[in-house]
Design a protein around this motif. Sequence first.
Motif, PDB file in Angstrom:
ATOM      1  N   GLN A  49      11.634 -12.823 -10.093  1.00  0.00           N
ATOM      2  CA  GLN A  49      11.097 -11.503 -10.409  1.00  0.00           C
ATOM      3  C   GLN A  49      10.969 -10.652  -9.148  1.00  0.00           C
ATOM      4  O   GLN A  49      10.676 -11.161  -8.062  1.00  0.00           O
ATOM      5  CB  GLN A  49       9.725 -11.640 -11.070  1.00  0.00           C
ATOM      6  N   ILE A  50      11.169  -9.328  -9.336  1.00  0.00           N
ATOM      7  CA  ILE A  50      11.031  -8.396  -8.220  1.00  0.00           C
ATOM      8  C   ILE A  50       9.554  -8.209  -7.888  1.00  0.00           C
ATOM      9  O   ILE A  50       8.745  -7.884  -8.756  1.00  0.00           O
ATOM     10  CB  ILE A  50      11.675  -7.035  -8.554  1.00  0.00           C
ATOM     11  N   GLU A  51       9.204  -8.471  -6.635  1.00  0.00           N
ATOM     12  CA  GLU A  51       7.820  -8.315  -6.189  1.00  0.00           C
ATOM     13  C   GLU A  51       7.524  -6.867  -5.814  1.00  0.00           C
ATOM     14  O   GLU A  51       6.422  -6.374  -6.016  1.00  0.00           O
ATOM     15  CB  GLU A  51       7.566  -9.231  -4.992  1.00  0.00           C
ATOM     16  N   GLY A  52       8.499  -6.166  -5.258  1.00  0.00           N
ATOM     17  CA  GLY A  52       8.314  -4.770  -4.860  1.00  0.00           C
ATOM     18  C   GLY A  52       9.324  -4.370  -3.801  1.00  0.00           C
ATOM     19  O   GLY A  52      10.181  -5.170  -3.387  1.00  0.00           O
ATOM     20  N   TRP A  53       9.197  -3.128  -3.355  1.00  0.00           N
ATOM     21  CA  TRP A  53      10.084  -2.625  -2.306  1.00  0.00           C
ATOM     22  C   TRP A  53       9.525  -2.973  -0.935  1.00  0.00           C
ATOM     23  O   TRP A  53       8.319  -2.923  -0.713  1.00  0.00           O
ATOM     24  CB  TRP A  53      10.245  -1.102  -2.420  1.00  0.00           C
ATOM     25  N   VAL A  54      10.441  -3.306  -0.019  1.00  0.00           N
ATOM     26  CA  VAL A  54      10.070  -3.673   1.343  1.00  0.00           C
ATOM     27  C   VAL A  54      10.736  -2.711   2.309  1.00  0.00           C
ATOM     28  O   VAL A  54      11.920  -2.400   2.175  1.00  0.00           O
ATOM     29  CB  VAL A  54      10.501  -5.127   1.658  1.00  0.00           C
ATOM     30  N   TRP A  55       9.954  -2.239   3.291  1.00  0.00           N
ATOM     31  CA  TRP A  55      10.499  -1.366   4.327  1.00  0.00           C
ATOM     32  C   TRP A  55      10.577  -2.128   5.650  1.00  0.00           C
ATOM     33  O   TRP A  55       9.702  -2.947   5.973  1.00  0.00           O
ATOM     34  CB  TRP A  55       9.606  -0.142   4.534  1.00  0.00           C
ATOM     35  N   SER A  56      11.625  -1.813   6.422  1.00  0.00           N
ATOM     36  CA  SER A  56      11.746  -2.401   7.759  1.00  0.00           C
ATOM     37  C   SER A  56      12.471  -1.404   8.663  1.00  0.00           C
ATOM     38  O   SER A  56      13.217  -0.543   8.193  1.00  0.00           O
ATOM     39  CB  SER A  56      12.520  -3.723   7.706  1.00  0.00           C
ATOM     40  N   LEU A  57      12.216  -1.536   9.965  1.00  0.00           N
ATOM     41  CA  LEU A  57      12.877  -0.654  10.921  1.00  0.00           C
ATOM     42  C   LEU A  57      14.356  -1.003  11.024  1.00  0.00           C
ATOM     43  O   LEU A  57      14.723  -2.187  10.959  1.00  0.00           O
ATOM     44  CB  LEU A  57      12.236  -0.768  12.302  1.00  0.00           C
ATOM     45  N   PRO A  58      15.220  -0.014  11.174  1.00  0.00           N
ATOM     46  CA  PRO A  58      16.643  -0.309  11.348  1.00  0.00           C
ATOM     47  C   PRO A  58      16.884  -1.034  12.664  1.00  0.00           C
ATOM     48  O   PRO A  58      16.108  -0.891  13.615  1.00  0.00           O
ATOM     49  CB  PRO A  58      17.291   1.077  11.342  1.00  0.00           C
ATOM     50  N   LYS A  59      17.951  -1.809  12.730  1.00  0.00           N
ATOM     51  CA  LYS A  59      18.257  -2.553  13.946  1.00  0.00           C
ATOM     52  C   LYS A  59      18.475  -1.585  15.112  1.00  0.00           C
ATOM     53  O   LYS A  59      19.103  -0.544  14.957  1.00  0.00           O
ATOM     54  CB  LYS A  59      19.519  -3.396  13.742  1.00  0.00           C
ATOM     55  N   GLY A  60      17.932  -1.956  16.260  1.00  0.00           N
ATOM     56  CA  GLY A  60      18.120  -1.133  17.450  1.00  0.00           C
ATOM     57  C   GLY A  60      17.045  -0.098  17.665  1.00  0.00           C
ATOM     58  O   GLY A  60      16.970   0.514  18.728  1.00  0.00           O
ATOM     59  N   LEU A  61      16.169   0.120  16.676  1.00  0.00           N
ATOM     60  CA  LEU A  61      15.087   1.091  16.823  1.00  0.00           C
ATOM     61  C   LEU A  61      13.847   0.378  17.341  1.00  0.00           C
ATOM     62  O   LEU A  61      13.303  -0.516  16.666  1.00  0.00           O
ATOM     63  CB  LEU A  61      14.781   1.769  15.501  1.00  0.00           C
ATOM     64  N   LYS A  62      13.377   0.760  18.507  1.00  0.00           N
ATOM     65  CA  LYS A  62      12.228   0.123  19.104  1.00  0.00           C
ATOM     66  C   LYS A  62      10.935   0.716  18.559  1.00  0.00           C
ATOM     67  O   LYS A  62      10.893   1.865  18.131  1.00  0.00           O
ATOM     68  CB  LYS A  62      12.256   0.296  20.628  1.00  0.00           C
ATOM     69  N   SER A  63       9.884  -0.049  18.618  1.00  0.00           N
ATOM     70  CA  SER A  63       8.586   0.459  18.178  1.00  0.00           C
ATOM     71  C   SER A  63       8.046   1.461  19.187  1.00  0.00           C
ATOM     72  O   SER A  63       8.514   1.551  20.311  1.00  0.00           O
ATOM     73  CB  SER A  63       7.586  -0.689  18.019  1.00  0.00           C
TER      74      SER A  63
END
Length: 388
Positions: free
Chosen positions: A370-384
Amino acid sequence: MPSPSNKRRKPARSTRAQSSGNVVRWPGLERDKPDRRTLKHAVSLTSYESKQVRWVWEGRIPLGKITIIDGDPNMGKSVIANADLASRVTTGSAMPDGGDGLGEPRSVVLVVAEDDIGDTVRPRLEAAGADLDYMFTMPVQRNDAGQVIPLTIPDDLERLREVIEEVDAALVVIDPITAFLSESINSHNDASVRRALSPLKEVAEETGAAVLLVRHLNKSGDAKAIYRGGGSIAFSGAARSALVVERLPSDPEWSALAQVKGNLSRKSLTIKYRVVSAGPEGKVAAIEWGETCELSADDLLSKPDARKNAPARTEAKAFLMDVLADGPLLVAVVQKHATAAGISWTTVKRASTELGVVKETSRKATGKRQIEGWVWSLPKGLKSATEN
Protein backbone atom coordinates in the motif's frame (compact mmCIF):
# COMPACT_ATOMS: atom_id res chain seq x y z
CA MET A 1 27.53 12.13 -103.25
CA PRO A 2 30.08 13.81 -101.06
CA SER A 3 32.03 11.67 -98.78
CA PRO A 4 31.02 11.79 -95.08
CA SER A 5 34.40 13.07 -94.23
CA ASN A 6 33.74 16.16 -96.37
CA LYS A 7 30.56 17.22 -94.44
CA ARG A 8 30.86 20.39 -92.46
CA ARG A 9 30.61 19.62 -88.82
CA LYS A 10 29.08 21.99 -86.25
CA PRO A 11 31.64 23.12 -83.73
CA ALA A 12 31.29 21.30 -80.44
CA ARG A 13 29.51 23.35 -77.76
CA SER A 14 31.96 24.43 -75.11
CA THR A 15 31.17 23.45 -71.57
CA ARG A 16 33.58 25.96 -70.16
CA ALA A 17 32.34 29.20 -68.61
CA GLN A 18 32.98 32.33 -70.64
CA SER A 19 33.91 35.54 -68.86
CA SER A 20 32.86 38.96 -70.07
CA GLY A 21 34.00 41.66 -67.70
CA ASN A 22 32.60 40.89 -64.26
CA VAL A 23 29.84 38.62 -65.62
CA VAL A 24 30.36 34.87 -66.01
CA ARG A 25 28.05 33.17 -68.52
CA TRP A 26 27.62 29.45 -69.04
CA PRO A 27 26.96 28.45 -72.67
CA GLY A 28 23.46 27.14 -73.25
CA LEU A 29 22.00 28.82 -70.14
CA GLU A 30 21.08 32.13 -71.75
CA ARG A 31 17.31 32.69 -71.70
CA ASP A 32 15.05 35.31 -73.15
CA LYS A 33 13.14 37.53 -70.74
CA PRO A 34 9.62 36.23 -70.06
CA ASP A 35 7.01 38.19 -71.98
CA ARG A 36 4.76 39.55 -69.22
CA ARG A 37 2.02 40.19 -71.79
CA THR A 38 1.57 36.44 -72.28
CA LEU A 39 1.86 35.31 -68.64
CA LYS A 40 -1.02 33.16 -67.43
CA HIS A 41 0.00 32.21 -63.89
CA ALA A 42 2.76 34.59 -62.78
CA VAL A 43 2.47 38.30 -62.10
CA SER A 44 5.36 40.53 -63.08
CA LEU A 45 6.55 43.02 -60.46
CA THR A 46 6.69 45.61 -63.23
CA SER A 47 2.91 45.85 -62.83
CA TYR A 48 3.39 47.25 -59.32
CA GLU A 49 4.10 50.90 -58.72
CA SER A 50 7.12 51.67 -56.56
CA LYS A 51 5.95 53.76 -53.60
CA GLN A 52 7.41 55.25 -50.46
CA VAL A 53 6.05 54.41 -47.03
CA ARG A 54 4.00 57.26 -45.56
CA TRP A 55 3.65 57.79 -41.84
CA VAL A 56 1.28 59.06 -39.19
CA TRP A 57 4.31 59.16 -36.89
CA GLU A 58 7.52 58.62 -38.82
CA GLY A 59 9.36 55.47 -37.83
CA ARG A 60 6.59 54.37 -35.48
CA ILE A 61 3.09 54.36 -37.07
CA PRO A 62 2.94 53.79 -40.85
CA LEU A 63 -0.11 54.58 -42.96
CA GLY A 64 -1.81 51.59 -44.57
CA LYS A 65 -0.27 49.14 -42.09
CA ILE A 66 -0.95 47.55 -38.70
CA THR A 67 0.85 48.88 -35.63
CA ILE A 68 0.47 47.41 -32.14
CA ILE A 69 1.09 49.04 -28.76
CA ASP A 70 1.44 46.81 -25.69
CA GLY A 71 1.44 47.69 -22.03
CA ASP A 72 0.21 46.82 -18.57
CA PRO A 73 -3.00 48.39 -17.20
CA ASN A 74 -2.72 51.96 -15.87
CA MET A 75 0.33 52.74 -18.00
CA GLY A 76 -1.53 55.28 -20.15
CA LYS A 77 -1.40 53.39 -23.45
CA SER A 78 -5.08 54.15 -24.17
CA VAL A 79 -4.53 57.84 -23.34
CA ILE A 80 -1.64 57.86 -25.81
CA ALA A 81 -3.58 56.10 -28.59
CA ASN A 82 -7.15 57.35 -28.14
CA ALA A 83 -6.42 60.89 -27.02
CA ASP A 84 -2.92 62.25 -27.59
CA LEU A 85 -2.06 60.71 -30.96
CA ALA A 86 -5.66 60.87 -32.20
CA SER A 87 -5.81 64.58 -31.37
CA ARG A 88 -2.58 65.28 -33.25
CA VAL A 89 -4.02 63.58 -36.35
CA THR A 90 -7.25 65.62 -36.23
CA THR A 91 -5.31 68.88 -36.08
CA GLY A 92 -2.38 67.96 -38.31
CA SER A 93 -0.05 68.76 -35.41
CA ALA A 94 3.54 67.64 -34.87
CA MET A 95 4.23 64.31 -33.23
CA PRO A 96 5.62 63.95 -29.67
CA ASP A 97 9.23 63.84 -30.85
CA GLY A 98 8.81 67.00 -32.93
CA GLY A 99 8.23 65.19 -36.24
CA ASP A 100 5.92 66.76 -38.80
CA GLY A 101 3.06 64.29 -38.53
CA LEU A 102 0.56 64.42 -41.39
CA GLY A 103 0.74 68.20 -41.75
CA GLU A 104 -3.03 68.50 -42.30
CA PRO A 105 -6.14 67.59 -40.30
CA ARG A 106 -7.37 64.05 -40.96
CA SER A 107 -10.13 61.88 -39.55
CA VAL A 108 -9.73 59.26 -36.82
CA VAL A 109 -11.99 56.25 -36.11
CA LEU A 110 -12.05 54.89 -32.54
CA VAL A 111 -13.22 51.35 -31.81
CA VAL A 112 -13.09 51.09 -28.02
CA ALA A 113 -14.44 48.57 -25.52
CA GLU A 114 -13.12 49.43 -22.06
CA ASP A 115 -13.56 53.24 -21.92
CA ASP A 116 -16.90 55.06 -22.16
CA ILE A 117 -17.03 57.53 -25.06
CA GLY A 118 -18.98 60.18 -23.15
CA ASP A 119 -17.33 60.32 -19.75
CA THR A 120 -13.80 59.16 -20.60
CA VAL A 121 -12.82 59.28 -24.28
CA ARG A 122 -14.33 62.65 -25.24
CA PRO A 123 -13.03 64.52 -22.17
CA ARG A 124 -9.54 63.19 -22.87
CA LEU A 125 -9.76 64.31 -26.50
CA GLU A 126 -10.95 67.76 -25.47
CA ALA A 127 -8.12 68.07 -22.95
CA ALA A 128 -5.64 67.08 -25.67
CA GLY A 129 -6.99 69.76 -28.04
CA ALA A 130 -8.62 67.46 -30.62
CA ASP A 131 -10.84 68.76 -33.40
CA LEU A 132 -13.91 66.65 -32.64
CA ASP A 133 -15.30 67.23 -36.13
CA TYR A 134 -12.65 64.78 -37.30
CA MET A 135 -13.33 62.17 -34.59
CA PHE A 136 -15.64 59.21 -35.33
CA THR A 137 -16.64 55.84 -33.94
CA MET A 138 -18.69 52.86 -35.12
CA PRO A 139 -22.48 53.18 -35.13
CA VAL A 140 -24.22 51.06 -32.52
CA GLN A 141 -26.17 48.15 -33.96
CA ARG A 142 -28.83 46.26 -32.01
CA ASN A 143 -30.71 43.01 -32.53
CA ASP A 144 -34.47 42.56 -32.32
CA ALA A 145 -34.23 42.31 -28.53
CA GLY A 146 -32.47 45.67 -28.32
CA GLN A 147 -29.11 44.17 -27.39
CA VAL A 148 -25.96 45.74 -28.81
CA ILE A 149 -24.32 43.78 -31.61
CA PRO A 150 -20.59 44.32 -31.07
CA LEU A 151 -18.11 44.65 -33.90
CA THR A 152 -16.21 41.40 -34.36
CA ILE A 153 -13.01 40.73 -36.28
CA PRO A 154 -12.80 39.39 -38.94
CA ASP A 155 -16.56 38.94 -39.38
CA ASP A 156 -17.51 42.64 -39.46
CA LEU A 157 -14.52 44.17 -41.22
CA GLU A 158 -16.71 45.33 -44.09
CA ARG A 159 -18.57 47.55 -41.60
CA LEU A 160 -15.26 48.98 -40.46
CA ARG A 161 -14.10 49.54 -44.04
CA GLU A 162 -17.28 51.48 -44.85
CA VAL A 163 -16.72 53.82 -41.91
CA ILE A 164 -13.04 54.37 -42.79
CA GLU A 165 -13.85 55.18 -46.41
CA GLU A 166 -16.84 57.38 -45.55
CA VAL A 167 -14.76 59.74 -43.39
CA ASP A 168 -11.41 59.20 -45.20
CA ALA A 169 -9.74 58.20 -41.92
CA ALA A 170 -5.97 58.28 -41.57
CA LEU A 171 -5.94 56.49 -38.20
CA VAL A 172 -8.04 53.67 -36.73
CA VAL A 173 -7.56 52.71 -33.07
CA ILE A 174 -8.90 49.34 -31.86
CA ASP A 175 -8.67 49.20 -28.07
CA PRO A 176 -8.15 46.45 -26.99
CA ILE A 177 -7.90 44.17 -30.00
CA THR A 178 -8.76 41.05 -27.98
CA ALA A 179 -12.18 42.47 -27.07
CA PHE A 180 -13.23 42.50 -30.72
CA LEU A 181 -12.00 39.12 -31.89
CA SER A 182 -14.70 36.72 -33.05
CA GLU A 183 -15.52 33.81 -30.73
CA SER A 184 -14.03 31.52 -33.40
CA ILE A 185 -10.62 33.17 -32.98
CA ASN A 186 -8.22 31.75 -30.38
CA SER A 187 -5.93 34.63 -29.41
CA HIS A 188 -3.20 32.19 -28.32
CA ASN A 189 -3.11 30.26 -31.60
CA ASP A 190 -0.89 31.57 -34.40
CA ALA A 191 -3.01 30.31 -37.30
CA SER A 192 -6.22 31.54 -35.69
CA VAL A 193 -4.82 35.04 -35.10
CA ARG A 194 -3.57 35.21 -38.67
CA ARG A 195 -7.09 34.39 -39.90
CA ALA A 196 -8.32 37.48 -38.07
CA LEU A 197 -5.49 39.91 -38.83
CA SER A 198 -4.85 39.08 -42.49
CA PRO A 199 -8.21 40.56 -43.57
CA LEU A 200 -7.60 43.54 -41.25
CA LYS A 201 -4.22 44.04 -42.92
CA GLU A 202 -6.00 44.16 -46.29
CA VAL A 203 -8.42 46.80 -45.00
CA ALA A 204 -5.47 48.92 -43.86
CA GLU A 205 -3.68 48.56 -47.19
CA GLU A 206 -6.72 49.21 -49.36
CA THR A 207 -7.99 52.23 -47.38
CA GLY A 208 -4.54 53.64 -46.63
CA ALA A 209 -5.43 54.07 -42.95
CA ALA A 210 -3.00 53.29 -40.15
CA VAL A 211 -4.55 50.65 -37.85
CA LEU A 212 -3.29 50.92 -34.26
CA LEU A 213 -4.08 47.91 -32.04
CA VAL A 214 -3.90 48.21 -28.25
CA ARG A 215 -3.02 45.07 -26.28
CA HIS A 216 -2.16 44.08 -22.70
CA LEU A 217 1.12 42.44 -21.69
CA ASN A 218 1.31 38.86 -20.49
CA LYS A 219 2.82 37.71 -17.17
CA SER A 220 6.13 36.42 -18.56
CA GLY A 221 8.32 38.93 -16.81
CA ASP A 222 11.58 37.30 -17.91
CA ALA A 223 10.79 37.08 -21.64
CA LYS A 224 12.12 39.38 -24.36
CA ALA A 225 9.90 42.32 -25.29
CA ILE A 226 8.75 40.75 -28.56
CA TYR A 227 7.18 37.87 -26.57
CA ARG A 228 5.57 39.99 -23.85
CA GLY A 229 2.36 40.88 -25.68
CA GLY A 230 -0.71 38.94 -24.60
CA GLY A 231 -1.68 36.00 -26.80
CA SER A 232 0.04 34.67 -29.89
CA ILE A 233 3.26 36.07 -31.36
CA ALA A 234 1.24 36.34 -34.60
CA PHE A 235 -0.11 39.70 -33.35
CA SER A 236 3.38 41.17 -33.45
CA GLY A 237 4.11 39.27 -36.65
CA ALA A 238 1.20 40.96 -38.44
CA ALA A 239 2.26 44.42 -37.26
CA ARG A 240 4.86 46.33 -39.25
CA SER A 241 5.66 48.30 -36.10
CA ALA A 242 5.34 47.16 -32.50
CA LEU A 243 5.52 49.53 -29.53
CA VAL A 244 5.50 48.99 -25.78
CA VAL A 245 4.96 51.26 -22.78
CA GLU A 246 6.57 50.66 -19.40
CA ARG A 247 7.63 52.59 -16.32
CA LEU A 248 11.23 53.79 -16.23
CA PRO A 249 13.20 51.60 -13.80
CA SER A 250 15.34 54.56 -12.70
CA ASP A 251 12.50 57.07 -12.25
CA PRO A 252 9.02 55.66 -11.45
CA GLU A 253 7.46 59.09 -12.02
CA TRP A 254 8.13 58.70 -15.74
CA SER A 255 7.28 55.97 -18.22
CA ALA A 256 8.56 55.40 -21.73
CA LEU A 257 7.31 54.42 -25.17
CA ALA A 258 9.80 52.09 -26.89
CA GLN A 259 9.78 50.34 -30.24
CA VAL A 260 9.95 46.56 -30.09
CA LYS A 261 10.15 46.03 -33.85
CA GLY A 262 10.08 48.16 -36.95
CA ASN A 263 10.00 46.44 -40.34
CA LEU A 264 9.84 49.60 -42.43
CA SER A 265 12.61 51.72 -40.95
CA ARG A 266 15.34 51.57 -38.36
CA LYS A 267 14.12 51.45 -34.77
CA SER A 268 13.09 54.78 -33.32
CA LEU A 269 14.47 56.14 -30.08
CA THR A 270 12.58 55.50 -26.88
CA ILE A 271 10.67 58.58 -25.70
CA LYS A 272 9.70 59.41 -22.11
CA TYR A 273 6.21 60.40 -21.01
CA ARG A 274 4.03 60.65 -17.93
CA VAL A 275 0.31 60.74 -17.31
CA VAL A 276 -0.80 64.07 -15.84
CA SER A 277 -4.07 65.65 -14.76
CA ALA A 278 -5.85 68.01 -17.13
CA GLY A 279 -9.30 69.32 -18.03
CA PRO A 280 -11.89 70.81 -15.71
CA GLU A 281 -10.86 70.44 -12.07
CA GLY A 282 -7.86 68.38 -13.16
CA LYS A 283 -9.85 65.16 -13.39
CA VAL A 284 -8.94 64.14 -16.93
CA ALA A 285 -5.87 62.10 -17.89
CA ALA A 286 -3.45 63.57 -20.42
CA ILE A 287 0.08 62.83 -21.65
CA GLU A 288 3.12 64.99 -21.01
CA TRP A 289 6.00 63.99 -23.27
CA GLY A 290 9.64 64.16 -22.27
CA GLU A 291 12.97 63.68 -23.99
CA THR A 292 14.25 60.64 -25.88
CA CYS A 293 16.60 58.14 -24.29
CA GLU A 294 18.78 55.18 -25.27
CA LEU A 295 16.83 52.50 -23.35
CA SER A 296 15.49 49.67 -25.52
CA ALA A 297 12.20 47.83 -25.11
CA ASP A 298 14.11 44.88 -23.62
CA ASP A 299 15.81 47.23 -21.15
CA LEU A 300 12.44 48.56 -19.99
CA LEU A 301 10.87 45.13 -19.53
CA SER A 302 13.83 43.24 -18.09
CA LYS A 303 12.93 43.89 -14.49
CA PRO A 304 13.31 41.17 -11.84
CA ASP A 305 10.18 39.10 -11.49
CA ALA A 306 9.02 39.68 -7.91
CA ARG A 307 7.11 36.40 -7.97
CA LYS A 308 10.40 34.54 -8.43
CA ASN A 309 12.57 36.62 -6.13
CA ALA A 310 10.29 37.30 -3.21
CA PRO A 311 11.97 37.08 0.25
CA ALA A 312 9.35 34.55 1.36
CA ARG A 313 10.29 32.25 -1.53
CA THR A 314 13.97 32.54 -0.68
CA GLU A 315 13.21 31.67 2.95
CA ALA A 316 11.15 28.67 1.86
CA LYS A 317 14.01 27.36 -0.27
CA ALA A 318 16.43 27.60 2.65
CA PHE A 319 13.88 25.80 4.85
CA LEU A 320 13.55 22.90 2.38
CA MET A 321 17.32 22.53 2.02
CA ASP A 322 17.64 22.32 5.81
CA VAL A 323 14.75 19.99 6.54
CA LEU A 324 15.66 17.58 3.72
CA ALA A 325 19.41 17.69 4.34
CA ASP A 326 19.40 14.37 6.24
CA GLY A 327 17.38 12.48 3.67
CA PRO A 328 13.86 11.98 2.27
CA LEU A 329 10.80 12.90 4.36
CA LEU A 330 7.10 12.29 4.00
CA VAL A 331 5.28 15.39 2.73
CA ALA A 332 3.11 15.35 5.85
CA VAL A 333 6.27 15.69 7.96
CA VAL A 334 7.63 18.51 5.78
CA GLN A 335 4.31 20.34 6.05
CA LYS A 336 4.33 19.94 9.86
CA HIS A 337 7.81 21.50 10.03
CA ALA A 338 6.72 24.35 7.70
CA THR A 339 3.75 25.15 9.93
CA ALA A 340 6.01 25.19 12.99
CA ALA A 341 8.40 27.54 11.17
CA GLY A 342 5.54 29.87 10.18
CA ILE A 343 6.10 29.39 6.43
CA SER A 344 3.13 29.26 4.02
CA TRP A 345 2.63 25.82 2.53
CA THR A 346 1.78 27.37 -0.84
CA THR A 347 5.14 29.18 -0.80
CA VAL A 348 6.90 25.93 0.17
CA LYS A 349 5.35 24.08 -2.78
CA ARG A 350 6.42 26.79 -5.21
CA ALA A 351 9.92 26.80 -3.73
CA SER A 352 10.09 23.00 -4.09
CA THR A 353 9.37 23.31 -7.80
CA GLU A 354 12.12 25.89 -8.29
CA LEU A 355 14.62 23.77 -6.34
CA GLY A 356 13.75 20.68 -8.33
CA VAL A 357 12.79 18.69 -5.23
CA VAL A 358 12.34 14.99 -6.09
CA LYS A 359 8.78 13.85 -5.34
CA GLU A 360 8.10 10.10 -5.16
CA THR A 361 5.58 7.76 -3.59
CA SER A 362 6.49 5.60 -0.58
CA ARG A 363 4.86 2.21 -0.05
CA LYS A 364 4.21 0.35 3.21
CA ALA A 365 6.06 -2.91 3.82
CA THR A 366 2.93 -5.04 3.62
CA GLY A 367 1.77 -7.77 1.32
CA LYS A 368 -0.37 -5.39 -0.69
CA ARG A 369 2.38 -2.80 -0.97
CA GLN A 370 0.00 0.00 0.00
CA ILE A 371 1.04 3.59 -0.71
CA GLU A 372 2.08 5.29 2.53
CA GLY A 373 2.34 8.79 1.03
CA TRP A 374 4.48 11.16 -1.00
CA VAL A 375 8.15 11.58 -0.12
CA TRP A 376 10.29 14.62 -0.90
CA SER A 377 14.07 14.62 -1.22
CA LEU A 378 16.72 17.04 -2.44
CA PRO A 379 17.95 16.47 -6.00
CA LYS A 380 21.43 14.99 -6.36
CA GLY A 381 24.18 17.59 -6.24
CA LEU A 382 22.17 20.16 -4.28
CA LYS A 383 23.84 20.93 -0.97
CA SER A 384 21.98 21.89 2.16
CA ALA A 385 21.91 25.50 3.33
CA THR A 386 24.34 24.70 6.15
CA GLU A 387 27.03 23.20 3.88
CA ASN A 388 29.83 25.27 2.40
